[in-house]
Motif scaffolding. Structure first.
Motif, PDB file in Angstrom:
ATOM      1  N   ILE A 152      -0.282   7.443   2.323  1.00  0.00           N
ATOM      2  CA  ILE A 152      -0.570   7.322   0.889  1.00  0.00           C
ATOM      3  C   ILE A 152       0.338   6.276   0.238  1.00  0.00           C
ATOM      4  O   ILE A 152      -0.052   5.607  -0.717  1.00  0.00           O
ATOM      5  N   GLY A 153       1.529   6.092   0.790  1.00  0.00           N
ATOM      6  CA  GLY A 153       2.448   5.078   0.267  1.00  0.00           C
ATOM      7  C   GLY A 153       1.898   3.667   0.377  1.00  0.00           C
ATOM      8  O   GLY A 153       2.378   2.737  -0.271  1.00  0.00           O
ATOM      9  N   GLU A 154       0.885   3.491   1.201  1.00  0.00           N
ATOM     10  CA  GLU A 154       0.272   2.176   1.417  1.00  0.00           C
ATOM     11  C   GLU A 154      -0.994   1.992   0.584  1.00  0.00           C
ATOM     12  O   GLU A 154      -1.644   0.952   0.675  1.00  0.00           O
ATOM     13  N   PRO A 159      -3.243   0.751  -2.084  1.00  0.00           N
ATOM     14  CA  PRO A 159      -2.975  -0.428  -2.918  1.00  0.00           C
ATOM     15  C   PRO A 159      -2.776  -0.081  -4.393  1.00  0.00           C
ATOM     16  O   PRO A 159      -1.924  -0.657  -5.056  1.00  0.00           O
ATOM     17  N   PHE A 185       7.178  -3.053   3.375  1.00  0.00           N
ATOM     18  CA  PHE A 185       7.581  -1.756   3.895  1.00  0.00           C
ATOM     19  C   PHE A 185       6.294  -0.975   4.105  1.00  0.00           C
ATOM     20  O   PHE A 185       5.367  -1.089   3.298  1.00  0.00           O
ATOM     21  N   ARG A 219       6.840  -3.832   9.982  1.00  0.00           N
ATOM     22  CA  ARG A 219       5.810  -4.220  10.946  1.00  0.00           C
ATOM     23  C   ARG A 219       6.263  -5.472  11.694  1.00  0.00           C
ATOM     24  O   ARG A 219       7.197  -6.148  11.260  1.00  0.00           O
ATOM     25  N   LEU A 270       7.129   8.319  -4.499  1.00  0.00           N
ATOM     26  CA  LEU A 270       6.875   6.963  -4.016  1.00  0.00           C
ATOM     27  C   LEU A 270       7.709   6.033  -4.896  1.00  0.00           C
ATOM     28  O   LEU A 270       7.500   5.960  -6.110  1.00  0.00           O
ATOM     29  N   ARG A 301       6.816  -0.517  -1.866  1.00  0.00           N
ATOM     30  CA  ARG A 301       6.957   0.902  -2.191  1.00  0.00           C
ATOM     31  C   ARG A 301       7.339   1.659  -0.927  1.00  0.00           C
ATOM     32  O   ARG A 301       6.849   1.332   0.154  1.00  0.00           O
ATOM     33  N   MET A 302       8.166   2.662  -1.092  1.00  0.00           N
ATOM     34  CA  MET A 302       8.499   3.524   0.043  1.00  0.00           C
ATOM     35  C   MET A 302       8.533   4.989  -0.380  1.00  0.00           C
ATOM     36  O   MET A 302       8.950   5.328  -1.473  1.00  0.00           O
ATOM     37  N   MET A 303       8.071   5.843   0.529  1.00  0.00           N
ATOM     38  CA  MET A 303       8.073   7.279   0.265  1.00  0.00           C
ATOM     39  C   MET A 303       9.472   7.804   0.494  1.00  0.00           C
ATOM     40  O   MET A 303      10.168   7.359   1.420  1.00  0.00           O
TER      41      MET A 303
END
Lengths: 134, 390
Positions: free
Chosen positions: B253-255, B257, A39, A42, A88, A96-98
């Motif tokens: 920011i959710g990405e 690591p 997530f 893509r 998050l 993880r997803m916001m």
């Protein structure tokens, strides 16, 4: 500056995700090669770079990985929501997803808190996956 | 082996501010041109000597700012043969120094000019909200994510959870930085500041208070680089660029690591220090991007000045303040001196002035080696430069 809440600009990568949310499901991409979910959606897997991807309905359960209580809104559109919790979420399946935590008591939110998805309709096209404490 | 093409900084300049706004009446490009001219003249060069042009900014978008070096080159009336418009946020200028250094070593240009200008405060244009939620932002903005503070708040929250870091620890950084600003007549905020002041300032995005956040000001700055050989003929005190590194990991920011570890700083810092052949004990002062107090704490850990998770202890007891064991952000930083959107330029300028013994009351005595580390985006990118008195 707009006082209407921002809506997602849906693209070809994200159409199945938002369409599923509209129908009350949390669907995220699953890689047919490495077997991992990812997530945000893509066209190429960010883990193994395969393009053998399909959307998979996941549990909707997870925990708060981190969060903030917005005491000042992200623009006038969110002024009536303050204070609100942006979090998050780490899904059971890994990614993880916001999102937002739907709660009357922001102080109850903490890292590690168990949460479950709940769907909040914005308009006929867009429904947001929010989360609530379980 | 030395061949005379070692990169050096030979000129720096910045624009005067009053109450965070430009004093001189000029457009955003006018300010860019004025500081560019001042920096090349300080080096004993002319703008017409410039054959490498590097810039990043937020002006003129959409429009001519989309091709920033092209538009700036036009304004300056020059035809550069090496250009770099790398924009990785506030750390862009540390990356520009690296790229200019490589171009100079390679003989791809002779005089490189790096420029930044922003009139965000005068225009009251500082607002990252209201932009269409496209691409990865469709998954963050609609949830009311405060940008950019919300992302930094989430990292701070995570760091507190994993390592027991406190708001007091973060406030130490704001207070120490203010003490440096009090020694800098050009700094925007020079009134006294206590840890209690920081902790009792308005909560913006928990756990970050108003005084954990950088200023919003105008600002323009320029750096001129050339080769060690060329510098011999110039009426200036060259500062050597000994090492550099850069990296980035995410936009949303959710990405990120690992929200409690700043991987780009780790990668860039290791590379820069190895290239320069220096260790932590060789560094006399550090200039570290302070968009928020947490940015500094994460950077110090990732750069290896302390262990991961020990940043809170490291900054306690005003260790980074004037007279402390670890001189840091000696201009007053983004927290108290100025923060015109992309602050990395001003970290470099301050380090150069310190290494030339030009920093007046705030001079770090005997400073020979400086580490400059920029962070851009939402803890997205990092770029490190090691500068040394020549």
């Amino acid at each position: 500056m707009s006082t209407e809440k921002p809506l997602p600009v849906i693209d070809h990568d994200s159409t199945p995700y938002w369409e599923a949310a509209r129908q009350g499901r949390l669907d995220i991409p699953l890689c047919g090669d490495c077997g991992k979910h990812h997530f945000y959606p893509r066209s190429v897997c960010p883990h193994c770079h395969s393009d053998n991807l399909d959307f998979d309905t996941v549990s909707g359960r997870g925990e708060v990985h981190t969060f903030t209580i917005a005491r000042r809104p992200a623009g006038p559109a969110f002024a009536d929501d303050v204070p609100y919790v942006v979090a998050l979420i780490e899904l059971e399946e890994g990614p993880r997803m916001m999102s937002r935590i739907q709660t009357g008591d922001p102080e109850k939110v903490h890292i590690g808190a168990k949460v479950e998805v709940t769907f909040v309709k914005a308009n006929d096209e867009v429904t947001f996956p929010y989360f609530k404490l379980t | 082996m030395k061949n005379g093409r070692e990169p050096v900084v030979v000129g720096v300049a910045d624009a005067p501010l009053e109450d965070g706004k430009f004093v001189t009446k000029a457009s955003v490009l006018g300010h860019a041109a004025l500081v560019a001219k001042a920096a090349v003249e300080e080096a004993g060069l002319k703008l017409s000597d410039v054959d490498g042009l590097l810039t990043a900014g937020m002006w003129g978008v959409p429009g001519p700012g989309q091709l920033a070096t092209v538009t700036l080159g036009e304004y300056l009336g020059i035809m550069p043969i090496f250009v770099d418009g790398t924009n990785i946020g506030g750390s862009a200028f540390e990356a520009h120094v690296a790229h200019a250094a490589m171009a100079l070593r390679e003989g791809y240009c002779e005089v490189a000019l790096i420029v930044y200008s922003s009139d965000q405060k005068s225009l009251r244009s500082r607002n990252l909200g209201g932009r269409p939620s496209v691409l990865s932002m469709q998954h963050e903005t609609p949830f009311g994510m405060p940008t950019p503070v919300g992302g930094y708040a989430m990292a701070a929250q995570r760091h507190m959870h994993e390592y027991g870091t406190t708001s007091e620890n973060l406030a130490e950084i704001a207070v120490a930085t203010r003490k440096w600003a009090q020694l800098n007549p050009e700094a925007t905020r020079r009134d006294p500041l206590s840890i209690d002041d920081v902790l009792s300032s308005t909560m913006i995005s928990e756990p970050l208070h108003l005084l954990d956040c950088c200023l919003v000001t105008d600002g323009a700055g320029a750096i001129v680089m050339t080769t060690a050989e060329r510098a011999k003929d110039l009426n200036t005190r060259p500062v050597a660029v000994k090492g550099y590194g850069e990296a980035h990991t995410h936009w949303a920011i959710g990405e990120m690591p690992d929200l409690a570890r700043l991987l780009p700083a780790q990668k860039a810092g290791e590379r820069a220090m190895k290239m320069a052949g220096v260790s932590h004990s060789d560094i006399d002062l550090v200039e570290i991007y302070d968009s928020f107090t947490i940015t500094v704490l994460l950077s110090l850990e990732a750069l290896g000045f302390c262990k991961i998770g020990e940043g809170g202890d490291f900054v306690s007891g005003q260790r980074t303040a004037p007279g402390g064991a670890f001189p840091m952000n000696t201009s007053g930083g983004g927290l108290s001196a100025l923060h015109p959107g992309m602050f990395g330029m001003f970290l470099l300028i301050e380090a150069v002035r310190q290494l030339r013994d030009e920093a007046g009351e705030r001079q770090v005595k005997g400073a020979e080696t400086a580490l400059v580390h920029g962070t851009g985006g939402t803890l997205s990118s990092g770029a490190t430069v090691i500068l040394q008195k020549d």
